[in-house]
Design a protein around this motif. Structure first.
Motif, short mmCIF file in Angstrom:
data_model
loop_
_atom_site.label_atom_id
_atom_site.label_comp_id
_atom_site.label_asym_id
_atom_site.label_seq_id
_atom_site.Cartn_x
_atom_site.Cartn_y
_atom_site.Cartn_z
N THR A 179 27.56 39.24 86.42
CA THR A 179 28.33 38.56 85.37
C THR A 179 28.26 37.06 85.61
OG1 THR A 179 30.36 38.54 86.65
CG2 THR A 179 30.01 40.42 85.19
N LEU A 180 28.39 36.31 84.52
CA LEU A 180 28.39 34.86 84.64
C LEU A 180 29.73 34.36 84.13
CD1 LEU A 180 26.42 32.46 85.35
CD2 LEU A 180 26.17 32.21 82.90
N GLY A 181 30.57 33.94 85.05
CA GLY A 181 31.89 33.45 84.66
C GLY A 181 32.66 34.46 83.83
N ILE A 226 32.21 27.99 82.11
CA ILE A 226 31.63 27.83 83.44
C ILE A 226 31.54 26.36 83.86
CG2 ILE A 226 30.25 29.94 83.20
CD1 ILE A 226 27.77 28.13 82.95
N HIS A 233 19.77 37.66 89.24
CA HIS A 233 20.41 37.29 90.49
C HIS A 233 21.91 37.53 90.48
CE1 HIS A 233 16.76 35.31 92.01
NE2 HIS A 233 16.59 34.90 90.77
N THR A 234 22.46 38.04 89.38
CA THR A 234 23.90 38.26 89.30
C THR A 234 24.23 39.29 88.23
OG1 THR A 234 26.05 37.18 89.05
CG2 THR A 234 24.31 36.42 87.61
N TRP A 272 25.43 28.44 76.97
CA TRP A 272 26.19 29.10 78.03
C TRP A 272 27.67 28.97 77.69
CZ3 TRP A 272 22.80 31.43 81.20
CH2 TRP A 272 21.50 30.93 81.22
N VAL A 330 18.58 34.48 85.20
CA VAL A 330 19.92 34.34 85.77
C VAL A 330 20.50 35.70 86.15
CG1 VAL A 330 22.31 33.74 85.23
CG2 VAL A 330 20.48 32.13 84.71
#
Lengths: 261, 266
Positions: A52-54, A196, A49-50, A192, A46
């Motif tokens: 930060t997540l949320g 999100i 491809h980014t 997670w 994950v």
């Protein structure tokens, strides 16, 4: 006989019976490491491809994963095996043997099976959590620690009560074991941050299947993202869940008519 | 009595049994829907943060991807690796062995009728998810036709390999660890966690070499139109190969296991 002594006796029994199967320790170690590899691998894919997540940094999620493994370890060590055994007992009528013991039946049922090798997950989770904190370079004061411990305790109480309530349903419905499958699959969702998820799912994971309180809230406590309101909400829900699960258990056990009756 | 009528009889009994456990069917449905839903949300969040897409997938395509994953996984999954331990420990297997037919037939028939029944619940779930997450449906007729054999073979790849795995219960009474390992590998390499195209190249290769890709990802990629015609034919051939390997595994492991079983039942 004090409650703590009963709990200790069952732990010792768990340890003794598992010591007969020492190879299982290595099997469990392998399994835990594979689980960790998948969790970290998931994060790696994950965050490939980014950034930060949320709003959560990779290090934050590492802490979250650690707590997720730790709490999962506790559930799979005591709560889940004991409740599974309990539901089997209801179906077969062997619960009679538990009820006639001169101690609180809820307590006996809740600690009757201890899968001691799951301690591997409990410890591994702590290690991952610490690694995440170190990488965050966050200074943790007594305040954060206290908040975290309180949040963890509330999370554990909520999850335990939730399990107990579900299991108590087995007095009325057969084949309720599958219900644990719900929890297990919902539990994956806790790896997670619940923030999100779309509203309806976040609501489900917070109030219907209280995984948010078990994992996300303590993680927020440790990484300093937790608001006082959420903490008090957790405390309130924990108290409410403990009482209602206890009440429901008493209704259930009264309804149970035994194997021979 | 021929095989056909045996299957029909088994279908009828399984249906009757399943209809008795309607509540657990719903519980089971939640277990089926949650994992793809979680990964769908995670990837959608990533896509939204990154300007609407990750690799070649945008938010709508992620939705389509995970919905198809859910349906394919439903149609192809088996549960005997969780059950054989019980069958052997409690001696249920002895009864099955008395029948003048390999027990795998009963298991296949049971699985098929279970799927026939539960698909009635899965389809509405897929439609609901499709609406909630605004999935993008753009399937060509050719791919839809190729999907049918790919799907059927995906089922048999999982069935035979999974059934052979279940036979581990003849040697150890604690097969949960083995099962978990099997499913952890599946989660990663079958495309359940992320579309294989988003994994690092080394893992993509590992997925193609392992049977996992051919259990779920291949039919999904195919239906989404991500494969060239040549890749489709190669994929179908690889599936045939894995079915062959699975059949051989079932044959040998069963023979060895059953010898052991009679040894400790006596």
């Amino acid at each position: 006989m004090s409650y703590l002594r009963i709990i200790w006796i069952y732990f010792r029994l768990g340890i003794l019976s598992e010591l007969e199967y020492r190879a299982n320790f290595f099997v469990q170690l392998l399994e835990s490491l594979l689980g960790l590899a998948v969790a970290l691998g998931g994060l790696a894919v994950v965050f490939n491809h980014t950034d930060t997540l949320g709003g959560w940094l990779p290090e934050h999620l590492l802490v979250l994963v650690g707590i997720h493994i730790h709490v999962g370890g506790i559930i799979n060590m005591v709560i889940s095996p004991s409740m599974q055994r309990f539901m089997e007992d209801v179906r077969k009528g062997t619960l009679d043997f538990t009820i006639i013991k001169p101690a609180d039946s809820q307590l006996l049922v809740s600690v009757q099976r201890v899968e001691i090798w799951k301690l591997v997950d409990v410890v591994l989770g702590l290690v991952v959590m610490v690694v995440g904190m170190v990488r965050l370079r966050a200074a943790i004061g007594w305040g954060e620690t206290a908040v975290f411990l309180l949040a963890m305790f509330c999370g554990a109480a909520i999850v335990y009560s939730f399990y107990l309530i579900l299991s108590t349903f087995s007095f009325w419905f057969v084949k309720v074991e599958n219900i644990l499958v719900i929890f297990q699959s919902m539990y994956q969702a806790g790896r997670w941050p619940v923030g999100i998820y779309p509203d309806w799912l976040r609501f489900t994971l917070t109030f219907l299947v209280p995984i948010a309180f078990a994992v996300t809230v303590p993680a927020e406590g440790l990484t300093g993202q937790l608001t006082p309101q959420t903490l008090w909400l957790a405390v309130g829900i924990a108290a409410m869940m403990l009482i209602s699960s206890r009440t429901f258990w008493k209704i259930g056990i009264k309804y149970y008519s035994g194997a021979s009756a | 009595m021929n095989l056909g009528s045996i299957y029909r009889a088994q279908l009828k009994t399984t249906m009757a049994v399943q209809l008795q456990y309607r509540v657990s069917a719903i519980i089971w449905l939640i277990g089926l829907v949650i994992p793809p839903l979680v990964y769908l949300v995670v990837w959608r969040t990533v896509a939204e943060a990154g300007g609407g897409s990750v690799g070649s997938y945008d938010t709508a395509e992620f939705a389509t991807y995970y919905i198809i994953v859910m349906v394919v996984n439903h149609l192809a999954f088996i549960w005997h690796m969780w059950e054989y331990d019980y069958r052997i420990r409690e001696g249920v297997l002895s009864g099955l062995l008395l029948r003048p037919l390999h027990p795998i037939h009963a298991d296949i028939a049971e699985n098929l009728s279970y799927k026939a029944l539960t698909t009635l619940v899965v389809i509405p779930a897929a439609i609901l998810m499709s609406v909630l997450f605004k999935a993008d449906w753009n399937v060509s007729l050719t791919n839809a036709l190729f999907f049918i054999p790919a799907m059927i073979m995906a089922f048999f790849v999982q069935f035979f390999l999974g059934w052979a795995l279940a036979m581990a219960a003849f040697w150890t009474t604690r097969i949960n660890a083995i099962n978990r390992m099997y499913f952890l590998g599946k989660l990663f390499l079958s495309g359940q966690m992320a579309p294989l195209a988003l994994l690092p190249p080394a893992l993509q290769t590992a997925a193609s070499i392992s049977p996992y890709r051919w259990m779920i990802s291949f039919p999904v990629e195919l239906l989404l139109g991500n494969l060239m015609l040549r890749e489709i034919w190669i994929g179908l051939a690889v599936q045939v190969l894995w079915i062959g390997i699975g059949l051989l595994a079932v044959k040998f492991v069963w023979r060895a296991g059953i010898r052991r079983y009679s040894a400790f039942g006596a």
